[in-house]
Design a protein around this motif. Structure first.
Motif, short mmCIF file in Angstrom:
data_model
loop_
_atom_site.label_atom_id
_atom_site.label_comp_id
_atom_site.label_asym_id
_atom_site.label_seq_id
_atom_site.Cartn_x
_atom_site.Cartn_y
_atom_site.Cartn_z
N THR A 1 -12.42 -1.27 -6.52
CA THR A 1 -12.09 -2.53 -7.21
C THR A 1 -10.63 -2.59 -7.63
O THR A 1 -10.00 -3.64 -7.51
CB THR A 1 -13.00 -2.75 -8.44
OG1 THR A 1 -12.89 -1.62 -9.32
CG2 THR A 1 -14.45 -2.95 -8.03
N GLU B 1 -16.00 -7.29 -15.92
CA GLU B 1 -16.71 -6.03 -15.68
C GLU B 1 -16.14 -4.88 -16.49
O GLU B 1 -16.88 -4.00 -16.93
CB GLU B 1 -16.65 -5.67 -14.19
CG GLU B 1 -17.55 -6.50 -13.32
CD GLU B 1 -19.03 -6.27 -13.59
OE1 GLU B 1 -19.44 -5.09 -13.72
OE2 GLU B 1 -19.77 -7.27 -13.68
N TYR C 1 -15.44 -9.20 -4.53
CA TYR C 1 -15.64 -8.22 -5.60
C TYR C 1 -16.84 -7.33 -5.30
O TYR C 1 -16.80 -6.12 -5.54
CB TYR C 1 -15.80 -8.89 -6.97
CG TYR C 1 -15.70 -7.87 -8.08
CD1 TYR C 1 -14.45 -7.45 -8.52
CD2 TYR C 1 -16.83 -7.29 -8.63
CE1 TYR C 1 -14.33 -6.48 -9.50
CE2 TYR C 1 -16.72 -6.32 -9.61
CZ TYR C 1 -15.48 -5.91 -10.05
OH TYR C 1 -15.37 -4.94 -11.00
N ALA C 2 -17.90 -7.91 -4.77
CA ALA C 2 -19.08 -7.12 -4.42
C ALA C 2 -18.72 -6.06 -3.38
O ALA C 2 -19.16 -4.90 -3.47
CB ALA C 2 -20.19 -8.03 -3.90
N ARG D 1 -16.49 -13.66 -5.65
CA ARG D 1 -17.65 -12.80 -5.94
C ARG D 1 -18.00 -11.91 -4.76
O ARG D 1 -18.32 -10.73 -4.92
CB ARG D 1 -18.86 -13.66 -6.31
CG ARG D 1 -18.76 -14.24 -7.68
CD ARG D 1 -20.00 -15.03 -8.05
NE ARG D 1 -19.79 -15.71 -9.32
CZ ARG D 1 -20.22 -16.91 -9.59
NH1 ARG D 1 -20.91 -17.59 -8.69
NH2 ARG D 1 -19.99 -17.46 -10.75
N ALA D 2 -17.95 -12.48 -3.56
CA ALA D 2 -18.27 -11.70 -2.36
C ALA D 2 -17.25 -10.57 -2.18
O ALA D 2 -17.62 -9.43 -1.88
CB ALA D 2 -18.28 -12.59 -1.13
N GLU E 1 -16.66 -3.35 -5.08
CA GLU E 1 -17.52 -2.54 -5.94
C GLU E 1 -18.37 -1.59 -5.10
O GLU E 1 -18.52 -0.42 -5.44
CB GLU E 1 -18.40 -3.48 -6.77
CG GLU E 1 -18.92 -2.87 -8.04
CD GLU E 1 -19.56 -3.92 -8.92
OE1 GLU E 1 -19.45 -3.76 -10.14
OE2 GLU E 1 -20.19 -4.87 -8.41
N GLU E 2 -18.87 -2.10 -4.00
CA GLU E 2 -19.70 -1.31 -3.09
C GLU E 2 -18.93 -0.11 -2.53
O GLU E 2 -19.48 0.97 -2.35
CB GLU E 2 -20.15 -2.22 -1.94
CG GLU E 2 -21.29 -1.71 -1.10
CD GLU E 2 -21.68 -2.77 -0.09
OE1 GLU E 2 -21.35 -2.59 1.09
OE2 GLU E 2 -22.30 -3.78 -0.50
#
Length: 179
Positions: free
Chosen positions: A23, A103, A14-15, A11-12, A18-19
């Protein structure tokens, strides 16, 4: 513990992807890394060896991956070294891909059949499953000789059993309890 750790790191990561709007780039790099780690067992053993210092492991990573992966992914590998989590890479990548698929509303699954399906048949099942789940579905055909006919479709933890065996069992129950 392993699954929870993989979820947190996935998750980290991916964040971060995404930021930075990367991705797909991260996904490609991570998938390639996983393939390397899967195929090079001695490399993984070296990175997991407690007799090799963190700095030595990071230097090895630098020698092997510098210029071949992005700075962010390289930094992530170094974090895994620092936290003694390199052996979680496979699960972390799987979690990253799961999040990315979710997503982008992509589902992967398996369609079991007694005989190989044609590309057209698989495509038809992908379209129908996609409409049902409201996402793009990609299916892998697996031959299951125990099926008499029909198919079993497994996507996103859902099973659709349209096999002849199941239909015959339903018919048998109807006959048994309705007569």
């Amino acid at each position: 513990m392993e699954l929870k750790t993989a979820m947190v790191y996935g998750r980290a990561l991916y964040a971060l992807a995404e930021e930075t709007g990367r991705t797909e780039d991260f996904r490609q790099e991570l998938t390639a890394l996983r393939e390397i780690f899967d195929s090079e067992e001695t490399f993984c053993e070296l990175l997991a060896n407690p007799g090799v210092t963190r700095n030595e492991k990071k230097q090895i990573l630098k020698d092997v991956f510098e210029g071949r992966v992005s700075t962010d992914v390289f930094s992530f590998l170094c974090i895994l070294i620092d936290k003694h989590r390199v052996h979680y890479l496979d699960r972390i990548v799987s979690e990253y891909i799961r999040i990315d698929d979710e997503e982008h509303r992509i589902g992967e699954g398996v369609i079991y059949s007694a005989v190989p399906l044609t590309d057209e048949q698989i495509s038809s099942f992908e379209d129908k499953a996609g409409a049902l789940l409201q996402k793009k579905v990609s299916l892998e055909n697996v031959i299951d000789k125990s099926l008499i006919g029909g198919v079993k479709l497994f996507v996103d933890d859902r099973l659709v059993d349209a096999s002849l065996r199941t239909e015959l069992e339903k018919l048998g129950r109807k006959i048994k309890y309705n007569l």
